[in-house]
Design an enzyme around this catalytic site. Structure first.
Site, PDB file in Angstrom:
ATOM      1  N   SER A   1      -7.143  -4.334  -9.953  1.00 20.16           N
ATOM      2  CA  SER A   1      -7.969  -4.633  -8.806  1.00 20.16           C
ATOM      3  C   SER A   1      -9.445  -4.655  -9.172  1.00 20.16           C
ATOM      4  O   SER A   1      -9.866  -5.528  -9.911  1.00 20.16           O
ATOM      5  CB  SER A   1      -7.669  -3.670  -7.675  1.00 20.16           C
ATOM      6  OG  SER A   1      -8.049  -4.254  -6.460  1.00 20.16           O
TER       7      SER A   1
ATOM      8  N   ASP B   1       0.711  -9.005  -1.953  1.00 19.42           N
ATOM      9  CA  ASP B   1      -0.511  -8.215  -1.966  1.00 19.42           C
ATOM     10  C   ASP B   1      -1.393  -8.643  -0.795  1.00 19.42           C
ATOM     11  O   ASP B   1      -1.876  -9.775  -0.750  1.00 19.42           O
ATOM     12  CB  ASP B   1      -1.241  -8.421  -3.298  1.00 19.42           C
ATOM     13  CG  ASP B   1      -2.360  -7.422  -3.529  1.00 19.42           C
ATOM     14  OD1 ASP B   1      -2.876  -6.854  -2.542  1.00 19.42           O
ATOM     15  OD2 ASP B   1      -2.715  -7.215  -4.704  1.00 19.42           O
TER      16      ASP B   1
ATOM     17  N   HIS C   1       0.051  -4.429  -3.404  1.00 22.21           N
ATOM     18  CA  HIS C   1      -1.070  -4.148  -4.309  1.00 22.21           C
ATOM     19  C   HIS C   1      -0.660  -3.059  -5.299  1.00 22.21           C
ATOM     20  O   HIS C   1      -1.035  -1.895  -5.175  1.00 22.21           O
ATOM     21  CB  HIS C   1      -2.275  -3.709  -3.473  1.00 22.21           C
ATOM     22  CG  HIS C   1      -3.576  -3.748  -4.211  1.00 22.21           C
ATOM     23  ND1 HIS C   1      -4.125  -4.906  -4.696  1.00 22.21           N
ATOM     24  CD2 HIS C   1      -4.448  -2.766  -4.554  1.00 22.21           C
ATOM     25  CE1 HIS C   1      -5.279  -4.651  -5.282  1.00 22.21           C
ATOM     26  NE2 HIS C   1      -5.488  -3.349  -5.223  1.00 22.21           N
TER      27      HIS C   1
END
Length: 653
Positions: free
Chosen positions: A203, A309, A340
């Site tokens: 991320s 996600d 995620h």
């Protein structure tokens, strides 16, 4: 299963995966040539160095920026773990680097690990398994505090120049092009480094890797962005729509490691320059759009992303992937059904094996054939994995699908469609997602539903769908949202619950441990349930940005406009017997914020089309007037309550 048995099983599985290639070659040298280092065994590296005795050091690297305006160049903190034996033998090693804003505030991985230090301020524990696994195999690991976070100076500018320049400076230092200092302020070089660097991270961390790769810095050989951002505009704005108010400032404040007054000016610029009042794409966002500089990428790229996600949506990887493909950048892709999540917590042994071979090839130069393998690894259903030559799936073509009027309540998807001039209208009701997608054959204000007939054969969707709408709006603008929905009973990943992954009581170990830093992590499993529908993908648009994201074009109520609404990328196989649905709505409180509500939108069905990327010669059968689709009842209406706070951290876990 006991933890010991779990560790033994994981080790046996991974050993088998790593040794399926050619047998290890002897490490003796040909006459007149120096012997190969002991960590090189044929086409792979092996763990021969002591992790407990590794060199651990903390280095301050000078960056080219002065984000806090104190007249002194900022410094990022680089915490290093590297083999002592190679240093003593004069053998240089490559570096695996995770540059992150989260080492102090939030932690990394499923267990939210943080850095710890000894009494002298030198790294004792680095989060995640990278150092435990790779240092014994002849790598160094660098855990970098980004500008303005943890022990770094400067200020965090959320994807901007200071953030990227700080991480890039570490690559430069590892190649002798930037200055480094010990904690005592003495100059220090990375003479032990080959200069070959691989950046990895999930991320926000992976987003930094994308940003540094887009600078074209020499020495960065590969990046592994996991659930990563390639355009911060697309993360915080959904095509002109505000995802959440004050988002850049929120992210800055969460990770900030400096006194508030030191970065007050940076915080003020984040708020002023991000154009929250218009939603426009401007110079602020262009600086944070790494796809604009894709032509500078020299590094190979291993992308990993969950197709469900909702934090860093799939358009982030798909547009980056397509841009890399246009530039013929060496690349591979992992897609999985979770949200995620890191693939380490989805398919652990296989992911570690993939990383090991990837870094051995790109950083150690070992000819293990990893680039001759299929380019894409995909999870097509819970626990069902396949490999394919590329992504989107080879043979994918964009197929236009007509919208039909249906029975006046539910429209049709596929078949002959509607003639131009057949119009249906809906008024914004600010519906939640369950209200939008459940009971599709029931009249519900605030949405339009279009259904195919029951599929006569499996339908593979692979790529980025879009909806082209001919609309008339009685307000200067409104939010527009669209969803593709798979109606039909199936076992599905429950990605709205803990991203689709649960933590188990057992654990497995991945590398060597010390008292301060163990290599053992709780095992995980996918969360699944049998449900009667699943939302495949979503898309949003501020109607006043239909011409450009750089400026607004208010709509006139007496005119028709053609707008294109891209949905997020997806990959799925809909089984025979299921029904595909397209659901249109307006404001979407679960995903966006907007003050532009109560508009009525008229849609000219004959001039509106769904475009789907599908493989083979699949077609959608036309739906009957009242298709037999059974779904769960809608959630109770929450009326016109204020939308929830949609701000998330891009990559806490």
């Amino acid at each position: 299963m006991t933890p010991a048995r779990s560790r033994a099983l994981a080790a046996a599985t991974l050993t088998a995966l790593l040794l399926t290639a050619a047998p290890a070659a002897p490490t003796h040298a040909a006459p007149g040539r120096p012997a190969a280092p002991p960590h090189l065994a044929g086409d792979h590296t092996v763990p021969v160095y002591s992790y407990a005795d590794a060199v651990r050091e903390s280095v301050q690297v000078e960056t080219p920026t002065d984000a806090d305006g104190d007249g002194v160049r900022d410094r990022v903190m680089v915490d290093l773990v590297r083999p002592r034996e190679t240093a003593q033998a004069g053998v240089r090693v490559p570096v695996i680097m995770d540059a992150s804003p989260y080492y102090h505030c939030c932690g990394r991985g499923n267990e939210s690990e943080r850095k710890t230090y000894d009494a002298n301020g030198v790294i004792a524990k680095a989060p995640l398994f990278y150092d435990n696994w790779f240092v014994p195999r002849g790598y160094a690991f660098a855990a970098v505090d980004l500008s303005g976070t943890a022990r770094a100076t400067g200020c965090e500018d959320v994807g901007g120049r200071a953030e990227v320049a700080g991480a890039k400076a570490v690559v430069d230092w590892l190649n002798g092009r930037a200055r480094g200092f010990t904690l005592d302020g003495e100059p220090v070089t990375a003479s032990w480094s080959t200069g070959r660097v691989g950046m990895i991270g999930k991320s926000w961390d992976g987003s930094v890797a994308n940003g540094v790769a887009a600078t074209g810095v020499r020495g960065l050989e590969t990046i592994v962005p996991i659930s990563a951002i390639s355009s911060w505009y697309d993360y915080q704005r959904y095509r002109g729509l505000l995802r959440a108010s004050d988002y850049p400032a929120y992210l800055h404040q969460v990770v900030n490691g400096r006194p508030a007054e030191a970065c007050a000016a940076v915080l003020a610029r984040l708020r002023a320059d991000s154009a929250e009042d218009t939603g426009d794409y401007n110079a602020y966002w262009a600086e944070r759009d790494y796809r604009r500089s894709v032509e500078q990428v020299r590094a190979s790229v291993l992308v990993a992303h969950g197709v469900n996600d909702l934090n860093v949506t799939t358009g982030q990887f798909a547009r980056w992937w397509d841009a890399l493909a246009d530039r013929q950048v060496p690349r591979r892709l992992w897609l999985y059904q979770a949200g995620h999540e890191d693939p380490f917590d989805v398919r652990r042994a296989e992911w570690v094996a993939t990383l090991h071979r990837w870094f051995d090839y790109w950083l150690q130069g070992l000819p293990n054939g990893v680039m001759r393998e299929p380019r894409a690894t995909l999870e097509t259903a819970p626990g069902v994995w396949t490999e394919q030559r590329d992504w989107p799936a080879p043979g994918t073509r964009n197929v236009p699908v007509a919208l039909g009027a249906g029975d006046g309540t539910t429209g049709t998807l596929g078949g002959p469609g509607a003639r131009p001039g057949v119009v249906r209208a809906y008024t914004d009701e600010s519906l939640t997602e369950p209200q939008v997608v459940t009971e599709p054959t029931t009249a519900r204000a605030g949405r339009l539903v279009f259904l195919s007939g029951a599929l006569t054969a499996p339908l593979r969707i692979s790529g980025t769908p879009s909806v082209r709408l001919r609309i008339r709006v009685d307000r200067p603008t409104t939010a527009l949202s669209a969803r593709l929905v798979d109606y039909g009973t199936a076992e599905r990943i429950q990605y709205r619950s803990s991203e689709g992954v649960r933590t188990l009581a057992t654990e497995s170990c991945w590398g060597e441990s010390t008292v301060a830093d163990d290599a053992c992590y709780r095992d995980t499993a996918e969360i699944t349930a049998v449900t009667d529908h699943g939302v495949l993908t979503r898309g949003w648009l501020d109607a006043a940005h239909h011409r450009s994201l750089r400026f607004t074009s208010p709509l006139r109520p007496d005119r028709w406009y053609t707008v294109t609404l891209p949905l997020n990328a997806y990959d799925a196989v809909l089984p025979a017997g299921h029904v595909l649905g397209l659901v249109l709505a307006q404001s979407d409180p679960g995903f966006t914020e907007t003050d532009d509500r109560d508009a009525t939108v008229s849609v000219d069905l004959g001039r509106s089309t769904l475009t789907m990327p599908v493989t083979g010669r699949a077609t959608l059968p036309s739906a009957p007037v009242a298709p037999d689709v059974v779904t769960a009842p809608a959630a109770p209406s929450d009326g016109r309550a204020a939308p929830p706070d949609n701000r998330q951290l891009p990559g806490r876990s």
